[in-house]
Motif scaffolding. Sequence first.
Motif, PDB file in Angstrom:
ATOM      1  N   SER A 161       0.837  -1.216   0.000  1.00 20.95           N
ATOM      2  CA  SER A 161       0.000   0.000   0.000  1.00 20.95           C
ATOM      3  C   SER A 161       0.863   1.254   0.000  1.00 20.95           C
ATOM      4  CB  SER A 161      -0.917  -0.004   1.214  1.00 20.95           C
ATOM      5  OG  SER A 161      -1.784  -1.118   1.186  1.00 20.95           O
ATOM      6  N   GLN A 162       1.987   1.195   0.734  1.00 22.19           N
ATOM      7  CA  GLN A 162       2.892   2.338   0.779  1.00 22.19           C
ATOM      8  C   GLN A 162       3.499   2.602  -0.600  1.00 22.19           C
ATOM      9  OE1 GLN A 162       3.450   4.346   3.532  1.00 22.19           O
ATOM     10  NE2 GLN A 162       4.441   5.629   1.985  1.00 22.19           N
ATOM     11  N   TYR A 163       3.942   1.475  -1.254  1.00 23.18           N
ATOM     12  CA  TYR A 163       4.527   1.634  -2.600  1.00 23.18           C
ATOM     13  C   TYR A 163       3.488   2.204  -3.567  1.00 23.18           C
ATOM     14  CZ  TYR A 163       8.715  -1.022  -1.327  1.00 23.18           C
ATOM     15  OH  TYR A 163       9.890  -1.437  -0.772  1.00 23.18           O
ATOM     16  N   GLU A 164       2.269   1.705  -3.555  1.00 22.49           N
ATOM     17  CA  GLU A 164       1.211   2.204  -4.469  1.00 22.49           C
ATOM     18  C   GLU A 164       0.908   3.672  -4.190  1.00 22.49           C
ATOM     19  OE1 GLU A 164      -1.887  -0.536  -3.670  1.00 22.49           O
ATOM     20  OE2 GLU A 164      -1.146  -2.080  -5.055  1.00 22.49           O
ATOM     21  N   SER A 165       0.921   4.050  -2.906  1.00 21.46           N
ATOM     22  CA  SER A 165       0.689   5.457  -2.560  1.00 21.46           C
ATOM     23  C   SER A 165       1.825   6.334  -3.080  1.00 21.46           C
ATOM     24  CB  SER A 165       0.548   5.597  -1.050  1.00 21.46           C
ATOM     25  OG  SER A 165       0.451   6.941  -0.665  1.00 21.46           O
ATOM     26  N   ASP A 166       3.070   5.810  -2.964  1.00 22.54           N
ATOM     27  CA  ASP A 166       4.226   6.569  -3.464  1.00 22.54           C
ATOM     28  C   ASP A 166       4.139   6.775  -4.965  1.00 22.54           C
ATOM     29  OD1 ASP A 166       5.184   6.672  -0.917  1.00 22.54           O
ATOM     30  OD2 ASP A 166       6.681   5.063  -1.162  1.00 22.54           O
ATOM     31  N   LEU A 167       3.730   5.720  -5.680  1.00 23.76           N
ATOM     32  CA  LEU A 167       3.602   5.839  -7.143  1.00 23.76           C
ATOM     33  C   LEU A 167       2.528   6.870  -7.509  1.00 23.76           C
ATOM     34  CD1 LEU A 167       3.902   2.092  -8.222  1.00 23.76           C
ATOM     35  CD2 LEU A 167       5.534   3.948  -8.692  1.00 23.76           C
ATOM     36  N   ALA A 168       1.427   6.876  -6.800  1.00 25.55           N
ATOM     37  CA  ALA A 168       0.355   7.851  -7.080  1.00 25.55           C
ATOM     38  C   ALA A 168       0.850   9.274  -6.824  1.00 25.55           C
ATOM     39  CB  ALA A 168      -0.864   7.537  -6.215  1.00 25.55           C
ATOM     40  N   ARG A 169       1.594   9.503  -5.762  1.00 21.29           N
ATOM     41  CA  ARG A 169       2.109  10.829  -5.461  1.00 21.29           C
ATOM     42  C   ARG A 169       3.122  11.275  -6.524  1.00 21.29           C
ATOM     43  NH1 ARG A 169       1.873   9.023  -0.056  1.00 21.29           N
ATOM     44  NH2 ARG A 169       4.081   8.421  -0.103  1.00 21.29           N
ATOM     45  N   LEU A 170       3.968  10.320  -6.967  1.00 24.97           N
ATOM     46  CA  LEU A 170       4.949  10.662  -8.015  1.00 24.97           C
ATOM     47  C   LEU A 170       4.255  11.072  -9.306  1.00 24.97           C
ATOM     48  CD1 LEU A 170       7.648   7.892  -7.390  1.00 24.97           C
ATOM     49  CD2 LEU A 170       7.929  10.363  -7.071  1.00 24.97           C
ATOM     50  N   ALA A 171       3.200  10.325  -9.648  1.00 25.24           N
ATOM     51  CA  ALA A 171       2.440  10.686 -10.862  1.00 25.24           C
ATOM     52  C   ALA A 171       1.831  12.076 -10.712  1.00 25.24           C
ATOM     53  CB  ALA A 171       1.359   9.645 -11.123  1.00 25.24           C
ATOM     54  N   MET A 172       1.329  12.366  -9.554  1.00 27.21           N
ATOM     55  CA  MET A 172       0.730  13.684  -9.308  1.00 27.21           C
ATOM     56  C   MET A 172       1.792  14.781  -9.386  1.00 27.21           C
ATOM     57  SD  MET A 172      -1.362  15.000  -5.973  1.00 27.21           S
ATOM     58  CE  MET A 172       0.132  14.931  -5.012  1.00 27.21           C
ATOM     59  N   VAL A 173       2.981  14.493  -8.839  1.00 24.51           N
ATOM     60  CA  VAL A 173       4.062  15.486  -8.895  1.00 24.51           C
ATOM     61  C   VAL A 173       4.461  15.749 -10.345  1.00 24.51           C
ATOM     62  CG1 VAL A 173       6.505  15.829  -8.361  1.00 24.51           C
ATOM     63  CG2 VAL A 173       4.942  15.018  -6.602  1.00 24.51           C
ATOM     64  N   GLY A 174       4.510  14.700 -11.156  1.00 23.76           N
ATOM     65  CA  GLY A 174       4.874  14.882 -12.561  1.00 23.76           C
ATOM     66  C   GLY A 174       3.876  15.756 -13.286  1.00 23.76           C
ATOM     67  N   GLU A 175       2.578  15.507 -13.097  1.00 19.59           N
ATOM     68  CA  GLU A 175       1.549  16.313 -13.759  1.00 19.59           C
ATOM     69  C   GLU A 175       1.581  17.756 -13.253  1.00 19.59           C
ATOM     70  OE1 GLU A 175      -2.105  14.387 -13.098  1.00 19.59           O
ATOM     71  OE2 GLU A 175      -1.604  12.602 -14.285  1.00 19.59           O
ATOM     72  N   ALA A 176       1.786  17.920 -11.971  1.00 16.95           N
ATOM     73  CA  ALA A 176       1.844  19.285 -11.432  1.00 16.95           C
ATOM     74  C   ALA A 176       3.034  20.039 -11.991  1.00 16.95           C
ATOM     75  CB  ALA A 176       1.923  19.218  -9.900  1.00 16.95           C
ATOM     76  N   GLY A 177       4.139  19.362 -12.202  1.00 16.99           N
ATOM     77  CA  GLY A 177       5.316  20.023 -12.773  1.00 16.99           C
ATOM     78  C   GLY A 177       5.070  20.529 -14.168  1.00 16.99           C
ATOM     79  N   ASN A 178       4.365  19.779 -14.992  1.00 17.30           N
ATOM     80  CA  ASN A 178       4.055  20.203 -16.347  1.00 17.30           C
ATOM     81  C   ASN A 178       3.188  21.467 -16.324  1.00 17.30           C
ATOM     82  OD1 ASN A 178       5.503  18.133 -17.504  1.00 17.30           O
ATOM     83  ND2 ASN A 178       3.723  16.724 -17.546  1.00 17.30           N
ATOM     84  N   LEU A 179       2.209  21.469 -15.447  1.00 18.65           N
ATOM     85  CA  LEU A 179       1.319  22.627 -15.392  1.00 18.65           C
ATOM     86  C   LEU A 179       2.065  23.873 -14.907  1.00 18.65           C
ATOM     87  CD1 LEU A 179      -1.883  20.984 -13.864  1.00 18.65           C
ATOM     88  CD2 LEU A 179      -1.523  21.738 -16.228  1.00 18.65           C
ATOM     89  N   LEU A 180       2.934  23.690 -13.931  1.00 17.92           N
ATOM     90  CA  LEU A 180       3.689  24.833 -13.422  1.00 17.92           C
ATOM     91  C   LEU A 180       4.613  25.409 -14.494  1.00 17.92           C
ATOM     92  CD1 LEU A 180       4.608  23.553  -9.844  1.00 17.92           C
ATOM     93  CD2 LEU A 180       3.044  25.404 -10.432  1.00 17.92           C
ATOM     94  N   GLY A 181       5.064  24.516 -15.380  1.00 19.93           N
ATOM     95  CA  GLY A 181       5.940  25.017 -16.457  1.00 19.93           C
ATOM     96  C   GLY A 181       5.220  25.905 -17.437  1.00 19.93           C
ATOM     97  N   TYR A 182       3.905  25.765 -17.585  1.00 18.31           N
ATOM     98  CA  TYR A 182       3.154  26.565 -18.533  1.00 18.31           C
ATOM     99  C   TYR A 182       2.607  27.842 -17.912  1.00 18.31           C
ATOM    100  CZ  TYR A 182       3.203  22.639 -21.770  1.00 18.31           C
ATOM    101  OH  TYR A 182       3.583  21.641 -22.604  1.00 18.31           O
ATOM    102  N   PHE A 183       2.285  27.841 -16.689  1.00 22.76           N
ATOM    103  CA  PHE A 183       1.576  28.976 -16.099  1.00 22.76           C
ATOM    104  C   PHE A 183       2.384  29.704 -15.052  1.00 22.76           C
ATOM    105  CE2 PHE A 183      -1.663  25.838 -17.290  1.00 22.76           C
ATOM    106  CZ  PHE A 183      -2.370  26.595 -18.217  1.00 22.76           C
ATOM    107  N   ARG A 184       3.708  29.724 -15.143  1.00 25.70           N
ATOM    108  CA  ARG A 184       4.471  30.369 -14.107  1.00 25.70           C
ATOM    109  C   ARG A 184       4.630  31.856 -14.419  1.00 25.70           C
ATOM    110  NH1 ARG A 184       9.246  32.662 -15.003  1.00 25.70           N
ATOM    111  NH2 ARG A 184      10.295  32.107 -16.935  1.00 25.70           N
ATOM    112  N   THR A 185       4.819  32.719 -13.453  1.00 26.97           N
ATOM    113  CA  THR A 185       5.179  34.147 -13.574  1.00 26.97           C
ATOM    114  C   THR A 185       6.100  34.455 -12.432  1.00 26.97           C
ATOM    115  OG1 THR A 185       3.266  34.837 -12.281  1.00 26.97           O
ATOM    116  CG2 THR A 185       3.021  34.865 -14.669  1.00 26.97           C
ATOM    117  N   GLY A 186       7.113  35.194 -12.723  1.00 30.67           N
ATOM    118  CA  GLY A 186       8.021  35.598 -11.649  1.00 30.67           C
ATOM    119  C   GLY A 186       9.033  34.515 -11.329  1.00 30.67           C
TER     120      GLY A 186
END
Length: 619
Positions: free
Chosen positions: A298-323
């Motif tokens: 369960s810990q490993y599956e939770s870690d994988l889900a968080r990593l996937a979320m971090v990857g998607e969040a990084g892409n979005l931050l790359g498009y909409f950043r200011t400053g």
Amino acid sequence: MPSLRLLHLTFAGIGREKAQVVFDPRLTVIYGASDTGKSFVTEAIDFMLGARKLALIPEAEGYSQILLGMELPDGSVITLMRGPQASRIGLFHSDERDLVFRAPDLDLAAQHSPRSARNLSRYLLERLGLDGALIGTNDTGGTKLLGFRDLMHLCLVSETRMVSKVPPVLKSAATSGQTASKSVLKLLLTGQGEPANGPHLSQGQRRVHKGKISLLDELILDLQRQLDPQGGNEAERTEQLRRILTRQDIASASLREATARQAEAVARRTGLSVTLSQYDQRLAEIDDLIGRFGLLRSQYESDLARLAMVGEAGNLLGYFRTGTCAFCGAEPEHQAADHDARETTALHTAVQVESHKTQQLLSDLHLTIEDLQNQRTEIAGQRENSQIQAAAADHAIAVLDEELQPLQDEAAELMAARSAVERELGIHHRIQELEDVKAALVADGAQPGGRPSGSISSTIVAAFDRSVERTLDAWHVRIHDVAYDQYTAELFVGERARAGHGKGMRAVLHAAFATSLADYCIGQENPHPGFVILDSPLVTYRQPGVLRTDDADLPDSVIDYFYRDLLDRFDGQAIIVENSDPPTDVMQHAQVYMFSRAPREHRFGFFPVDSSSAPSSTQ
């Protein structure tokens, strides 16, 4: 000449290691430390040959049978069996050297009886050709039948009698039995007993006899009242005992076989219980591991889900950043033109690497969990099979318990019945003994008067004197002119009686008398038991640089020549009990037992050391 030969003395008991000495046809020596049971051997032999009682020592506790092997004059072998406190002796026409469960071939009384032939004394005397021989009892011409016990003091000499001042011919210093003892020696030296005459009883003697007979009648009547009126006579009781013993043998065999099967089933059930416990322990361990690995999964599956979320969040931050850069914190003036693209790519790469590693760990974990689940399934199946086997073993034990119960009940019933029959037979035997005493009293009053025959001829006495002198000369004892005085029953050396010598010389002279008597009888083909048993004939001891004795007529070499003479020249069987060592050359050819009192050195004593809780109270 008819004679007996002792083969072995054995003590046996249930759950006890047997105690045994085997006798050589010529010479047996039992020597060693004090308090090891040496003298107890001679006392036990005496008991087996008709003595009334045996003074038991602590080491003898638990031994229920005493066996004495014996070769008869015709070469056949018998075994006498007697309980330590029994008044009856069982006789087997075979050589028995261990615990005996079957009924004896003959049941004999231990005490002599002139009325009945069913006693050990009459049995042995018949084999020696002496049954029916008469010996004198008094100066008025009274006679009685010879008993085997009348011979024993001449061939078995205890330590006390060996050094006693009482002449070797007599049993004791009492005057009442001296005529009988002298008559026994006459019988052995001449080969002839007294004529069949007896005394006339005086009026006073008849009154005494009548009183004794009345008392015996009362005792017999009292014993008869104790008998079961429905139990049958002695012969019927004896046959009943034989049947019970046969049934006991069969029942014991069945009980032992069923008990062995039960023990095997219990051992198998115990093994299955251990196996089931091991299975339960392993299943618990596997369940614990599966639970822990489930949490890790369960810990490993939770870690994988968080990593996937971090990857998607990084892409979005790359498009909409200011400053300021959301990835590295750089201010706009410090950012390159493609700064956002490069930072987004680096984050994506890191997330992928970490996701791959976690995914690999999760895959390995899945394999481990699957393997544990397979193990659990296999062990659970094995446990189920063992549970089925355990149930079958429980059923088998229950069946065996049901089978054992009637066998145990039967064994208890047979033992109770045997005890009751043996008690009844004991009463019958006691009644028979009293009847024998009564018959002897009646016989004394019915015999006609007469005189016993004369004394031993001087020619025979002189020949016996020379036999004693030859024995002493062979032992290198420096004395001469030995003479037996048949009127005082004393043995004289010159003008000096044996009683006037020191303890050491008295012992040597007593041993020489007993040995020479046996030698003379064997040489003349006169009746004699054929063996001599001497307890402590050499009571002296050696000290460095001095003689073994303070008697100048007993040189240092007497002990060595004593043993060599018995081994090489003596034609009978000799059993010697001593404290000191026999010479080495004798030890190589005789049967020698050394009782050491040291558990790890030689033999501890007559009884095995594991049967001994305390040192023996007799030599």
